[in-house]
Design an enzyme around this catalytic site. Structure first.
Site, PDB file in Angstrom:
ATOM      1  N   LYS A 270       0.835  -1.200   0.000  1.00  0.00           N
ATOM      2  CA  LYS A 270       0.000   0.000   0.000  1.00  0.00           C
ATOM      3  C   LYS A 270       0.868   1.248   0.000  1.00  0.00           C
ATOM      4  O   LYS A 270       2.009   1.214   0.456  1.00  0.00           O
ATOM      5  CB  LYS A 270      -0.855   0.029   1.279  1.00  0.00           C
ATOM      6  CG  LYS A 270      -1.957  -0.998   1.355  1.00  0.00           C
ATOM      7  CD  LYS A 270      -2.636  -0.935   2.737  1.00  0.00           C
ATOM      8  CE  LYS A 270      -3.693  -2.022   2.887  1.00  0.00           C
ATOM      9  NZ  LYS A 270      -4.874  -1.826   2.033  1.00  0.00           N
ATOM     10  N   ARG A 344     -10.236 -11.674   1.929  1.00  0.00           N
ATOM     11  CA  ARG A 344     -11.108 -12.710   1.368  1.00  0.00           C
ATOM     12  C   ARG A 344     -10.423 -14.080   1.386  1.00  0.00           C
ATOM     13  O   ARG A 344     -11.095 -15.108   1.449  1.00  0.00           O
ATOM     14  CB  ARG A 344     -11.572 -12.295  -0.033  1.00  0.00           C
ATOM     15  CG  ARG A 344     -10.493 -12.223  -1.067  1.00  0.00           C
ATOM     16  CD  ARG A 344     -10.898 -11.382  -2.267  1.00  0.00           C
ATOM     17  NE  ARG A 344     -10.911  -9.952  -1.950  1.00  0.00           N
ATOM     18  CZ  ARG A 344     -11.230  -8.986  -2.812  1.00  0.00           C
ATOM     19  NH1 ARG A 344     -11.587  -9.295  -4.056  1.00  0.00           N
ATOM     20  NH2 ARG A 344     -11.197  -7.732  -2.453  1.00  0.00           N
TER      21      ARG A 344
HETATM   22 MN    MN Z   1      -5.580  -5.567   2.063  1.00  0.00          MN
END
Ligand code: MN
Ligand code: ZN
Length: 492
Positions: A270, A344
């Protein structure tokens, strides 16, 4: 801080809170207090133009009659107040009392608030006080100097039933506070192993707490979850908490939480700005922990499972790569195209495991899953996805009742096809468009047609909308929603 209830008699001195309806005359304790101050309350109301309108307050300093202060809270038409309004009122009162740095306060309730018995309405105000009075000061070397609030006493004709009712509300508030603590914890302190250790004491409340190690997960085939954890120096954990308050043999309700204790994004790293907020990427797991605590504390008449998948997502020589393919516990293979779509992967194995092992009545998962849900819904609603209309409707209703609102989003085969992959069975990202929906479609492939709902809480579990009953960065969002769902539809 203690919350007590007493008969409706004015205190001799101190800080008095009066709830004032929009009415031509002061009544009950408010009229009595006005008398004791020689009409000072009435005069202050007139001078300030205070009419008792909802969400207005009037702070009267040293009005005489022995009171240090009298603060009026307008409540409009008392009969129109919902339970949630009373909790919010309690929260607003607590905020004012804390801002005044008072050590204690007496709240004079008035009868006829909402369609509720006086005891219940007083208990709801107490619940709001309890939810609001929260701080996370563990890592401050100097504790705040201000004298803490010690006691709030509610004056009501039904003190005894109010005391009884508050017990259940306080059980839930304790769960909310646990969830807030977990979300607020710094990620060097709360890593997966530590998170799991903090769940063990819940056994004292009557929960069965089991903690799974990576070796056990490996044996079960939880390779999707383990793939996320492999770049971290902290081992993964799966914690299952069981509450058996219902009939023996009755299928449990199952609550599943994403617990990424820190999400760097992994190799798909990120950007630096705001990455510190990713300590809150375990907000779903925190909610499940808080909910299980609440159910156990109030001895809910239901069988329930809480399961949390705990990992840290780090870039490292051992970290998984974009392009890796992993076999999940379900047997389906997953192409990991973006290591930042890790939640997920964790949930895929935990969802599969829970439906396979416990045959639940339904599964509800909570996950800070996608930034896209913030783009769609902001901080006011969590995204709701479900394969079951009844469950979805119940969650919507419970959301309206608790103020933890959810908004249903679509699932459809057209979205599902977006995550098909040419080499593996499914890929872990469907790209920018409909990002929250394709994430939910991914999860749906691992629920094996069990009634299921997914709550995307990326906008609500951390740094959500602040309100009268929550001013904390870690909000504890979802505990009250799910407790309400359970008590309203599944207990007894
Ligand atoms: Mn993530
Ligand atoms: Zn994440």
């Amino acid at each position: 801080m203690k919350i007590s209830f007493a008969a409706p008699a004015l205190p001799k001195s101190g800080l008095l809170i009066l709830l004032v309806p929009e009415a031509p005359e002061l009544e009950g304790l408010a009229a009595e207090a006005d008398g004791r101050t020689g009409g000072q309350i009435r005069r202050a109301m007139e001078a300030a133009g205070f009419t008792g309108r909802r969400d207005t307050t009037l702070d009267i300093v040293a009005p005489g009659g022995g009171f240090s202060r009298v603060v009026l809270f307008g409540i409009g038409q008392p009969a129109a107040l919902r339970a949630l309004d009373l909790e919010m009122l309690g929260g607003a009162i607590a905020g004012v009392v804390q801002a005044l740095k008072a050590e204690s306060a007496a709240i004079a309730t008035t009868p006829g608030m909402g369609a509720l018995a006086a005891g219940e309405s007083a208990a709801l105000i107490g619940s709001g006080v309890r939810l609001r009075v929260y701080s996370f000061t563990r890592y401050k070397s100097k504790k705040p100097e201000a004298r803490p609030l010690k006691e709030v006493s509610l004056l009501t004709a039904e003190a005894k039933p109010a005391r009884q009712r508050l017990l259940a509300h306080e059980a839930v508030a304790e769960g909310v506070h646990l969830a807030r603590d977990l979300v607020n914890e710094p990620p060097n302190h709360l890593h997966p192993v530590e998170f799991a250790e903090r769940m063990r004491p819940l056994a004292d409340l009557g929960l069965k707490v089991s903690v799974m190690t990576p070796a056990q997960m490996k044996k079960l085939g939880m390779n999707a979850l383990l793939g996320v954890a492999q770049g971290s120096s902290h081992e993964a954990r799966v914690v299952v908490m069981e509450w058996k308050g219902g009939k023996a043999g009755e299928a449990p309700l199952a609550f599943i939480g994403k617990g990424v204790t820190f999400d760097t994004g992994g190799i798909s790293i990120k950007p630096a700005a705001g990455m510190e907020d990713m300590k809150g990427d375990m907000g779903g797991a925190a909610c499940v922990a808080g909910l299980m605590m609440a159910l156990a504390r109030r001895k809910a008449k239901v069988n329930a499972i809480g399961a949390i998948g705990l990992v840290e997502n780090m870039p490292d020589g051992k970290a998984q790569r974009p392009g890796d393919t992993v076999p999940s516990m379900s047997g389906q293979t997953i192409a990991v195209l973006n290591t930042d779509a890790e939640g997920r992967l964790v949930l895929a194995d935990v969802l599969w495991y829970i439906q396979d092992r416990y045959k639940p009545r339904f599964m509800i998962d909570l996950a800070t899953l996608t930034g896209a849900i913030l783009v769609a819904l902001g901080k006011e609603h969590a995204g709701l996805f479900s394969n079951n209309d009844e469950l979805a409707q119940r969650l919507s209703d419970a959301g309206y009742a608790t103020g933890e609102k959810v908004w249903r989003m679509p699932l459809a085969p057209e979205y599902d096809r977006i995550i098909d992959h040419d080499v593996a069975d499914v890929k872990n990202t469907g790209g920018r468009h409909a990002g929250s929906i394709t994430a939910a479609q991914f999860l749906q492939r691992f629920v094996n047609n069990v009634p299921w709902a997914h709550l995307d809480v990326a906008g609500t579990a951390m740094d959500g909308a602040r309100n009268a009953i929550n001013q904390s960065w870690g909000s504890g969002w979802g505990v009250r929603l799910l407790d309400r769902l359970v008590s309203q539809y599944y207990e007894g």
